[in-house]
Design an enzyme around this catalytic site. Structure first.
Site, PDB file in Angstrom:
ATOM      1  N   ASP A   1      -7.147  -3.710  -5.572  1.00  0.00           N
ATOM      2  CA  ASP A   1      -6.740  -2.402  -5.033  1.00  0.00           C
ATOM      3  C   ASP A   1      -5.316  -2.019  -5.440  1.00  0.00           C
ATOM      4  O   ASP A   1      -4.962  -0.848  -5.510  1.00  0.00           O
ATOM      5  CB  ASP A   1      -6.777  -2.390  -3.499  1.00  0.00           C
ATOM      6  CG  ASP A   1      -7.857  -3.250  -2.889  1.00  0.00           C
ATOM      7  OD1 ASP A   1      -8.284  -4.210  -3.534  1.00  0.00           O
ATOM      8  OD2 ASP A   1      -8.256  -2.974  -1.757  1.00  0.00           O
TER       9      ASP A   1
ATOM     10  N   ASP B   1       0.777  -1.246   0.000  1.00  0.00           N
ATOM     11  CA  ASP B   1       0.000   0.000   0.000  1.00  0.00           C
ATOM     12  C   ASP B   1       0.805   1.291   0.000  1.00  0.00           C
ATOM     13  O   ASP B   1       0.273   2.354   0.317  1.00  0.00           O
ATOM     14  CB  ASP B   1      -0.973  -0.011   1.197  1.00  0.00           C
ATOM     15  CG  ASP B   1      -2.169  -0.899   0.893  1.00  0.00           C
ATOM     16  OD1 ASP B   1      -2.674  -0.835  -0.234  1.00  0.00           O
ATOM     17  OD2 ASP B   1      -2.585  -1.651   1.783  1.00  0.00           O
TER      18      ASP B   1
HETATM   19  N1  GLY Z   1      -7.407  -1.298   0.077  1.00  0.00           N
HETATM   20  C1  GLY Z   1      -8.347  -1.801   0.993  1.00  0.00           C
HETATM   21  C2  GLY Z   1      -9.752  -1.385   0.764  1.00  0.00           C
HETATM   22  O1  GLY Z   1     -10.136  -0.875  -0.249  1.00  0.00           O
HETATM   23  O2  GLY Z   1     -10.512  -1.605   1.681  1.00  0.00           O
END
Ligand code: GLY
Length: 415
Positions: A182, A117
């Site tokens: 994501d 992330d």
């Molecule tokens: N990246 C985690 C979410 O969208 O909850």
């Protein structure tokens, strides 16, 4: 006589178009003015109560108070990002000072290699900081962040590993190399790093990752799997499942939103039409979906409670109302569609109109907070993860982020 009549009709039509455009612009200005005004009120209150620079506002707790996370959480960059967007709109330097403080507090994350992330954490904070201030030290932090992110790339798989080892909901599948939809969002950081260093390694990895995801994460109807798990020896797909969606074969609304936004951004960075087509068709799936409510704010998953979709988690339909909206997905999609519409010529209008309509809905009191409430966030009614029983129908910091970004994008495309 006839000519005068024709001329009159043309003049009348032109005047009507001008008046409609003027009213449209005024509505847009009013929406932005109102929303940023509420954001300023809310974020002033948030800043007043938030002195610990190592704890970042994320959502609200069960008593309605702001809930914070530390810098290892994937959402830390959105709070400074929100402050940058408020500064960008208002030009008030008090917001800039706050944004700088909160951005710089995340600096140590540039060395974080424990998950994928880094893009969310660093590009939303330092990326905006560099774009707005041109301060070279922010550029260096972003380059190091990109270096950390690519340590998670495996060329046999062709993807950056999202999470470390975990099990699926039914406990039967072990994910040794999970990649989630994501992850597309984190690639923007890599394109940036190649541009500023001249080293193609970052963008080559981003493109390789995006192509692998396009093959394995996107279904034939342009809906999306949340999690794809790979064999690191053969590079083959082992599982296509979900973690935050309703069922393995369902479409998690925010996952679809990340896809629309991610592939639009990757088209911007590469000019490669296959990414544009994917973004557009994923948007079509979302916009034309019979399960999308009339006000265009999706349920957290497009297939909640439907036959043919089996939840593997603790699902108790007789006890709990599962049909709640996810405003964060609507905000991400709105921001993405403003950009996507700009790449599609005449056809782009329907994507832009959809985004405008969603934004108008989000700006009503159904979805936007009254100042002083909502744990000092702007938007209400998001869902973090229903299967984890976490953050259901609450404000979430990234809903605000993409909503503010969408307002700024709307303003820019109309000017
Ligand atoms: N990246 C985690 C979410 O969208 O909850």
């Amino acid at each position: 006589m006839k000519r005068n009549g024709l001329l009159g009709a043309i003049l009348l039509m032109t005047a009507t178009v001008v008046v409609i455009a003027f009213i449209g612009k005024k509505e847009e200005r009013n929406m932005a003015e109102h929303s940023f005004d509420v954001a300023e009120k809310q974020y002033r209150l948030m800043l007043d109560q938030t002195n610990d620079l190592l704890h970042y506002p994320r959502t609200s707790d069960s008593s309605g108070h702001t809930k914070y996370v530390d810098m290892s959480d994937w959402t830390g960059g959105f709070w400074p990002g929100n402050l940058w967007y408020v500064f960008e709109y208002t030009h008030d330097t008090a917001w800039k000072s706050a944004a700088i403080k909160w951005t710089e507090s995340l600096e140590q994350n540039q060395f974080n290699t424990s998950h994928h992330d880094l893009g969310f954490m660093m590009y939303c904070s330092f990326g905006n900081a560099y774009r707005i201030t041109h301060n070279e030290k922010y550029k260096d932090v972003l380059i190091q962040s990109a270096k950390s992110l690519i340590t998670r790339f495996n060329p046999t798989v062709g993807c950056i590993k999202s999470w470390n080892y975990r099990k699926s909901w039914d406990g039967k599948t072990e994910w040794h190399y999970p990649v989630i939809i994501d992850n597309l969002m984190n690639l923007e950081l890599l394109f940036f790093a190649s541009k500023v260093t001249g080293d193609p390694i970052y963008k080559n990895i981003a493109i390789h990752h995006a192509e692998t995801m396009m093959r394995n994460q996107i279904r034939a109807d342009y809906s999306s799997f949340h999690v794809v798990n790979y064999d690191t020896v053969s590079g083959k797909v082992l599982n296509q499942q979900t973690c935050q969606g309703f069922a393995d074969n369902s479409t998690w609304a925010r996952g679809q939103a990340w896809g629309i936004y991610g592939f639009t951004m990757i088209y911007r960075e590469t000019g490669d039409k296959q990414f544009l087509t994917t973004a557009k068709k994923m948007a079509d799936f979302y916009m034309n979906n019979p399960n999308l409510p009339a006000d265009k704010i999706p349920y957290w998953d497009f297939n909640v409670n439907e036959t043919g979709y089996t939840a593997q988690w603790n699902y108790e339909p007789t006890k709990i109302n599962y049909k709640v909206r996810d405003v964060s997905a609507a905000a991400v999609v709105s921001s993405a569609l403003f950009e996507l519409s700009g790449y599609l010529g005449e056809e782009g209008k329907k994507y832009k109109d959809f985004a405008i309509s969603s934004m108008k809905t989000l700006s009503t009191s159904n979805y936007m907070a009254t100042p002083g409430s909502n744990a000092y966030f702007l938007l209400k009614h998001s869902v973090g993860s229903f299967p984890h029983n976490a953050e259901i129908d609450v404000p979430i910091v990234y809903a605000d982020y993409y909503y503010l970004e969408a307002l700024l994008r709307y303003q820019k495309i109309d000017n």
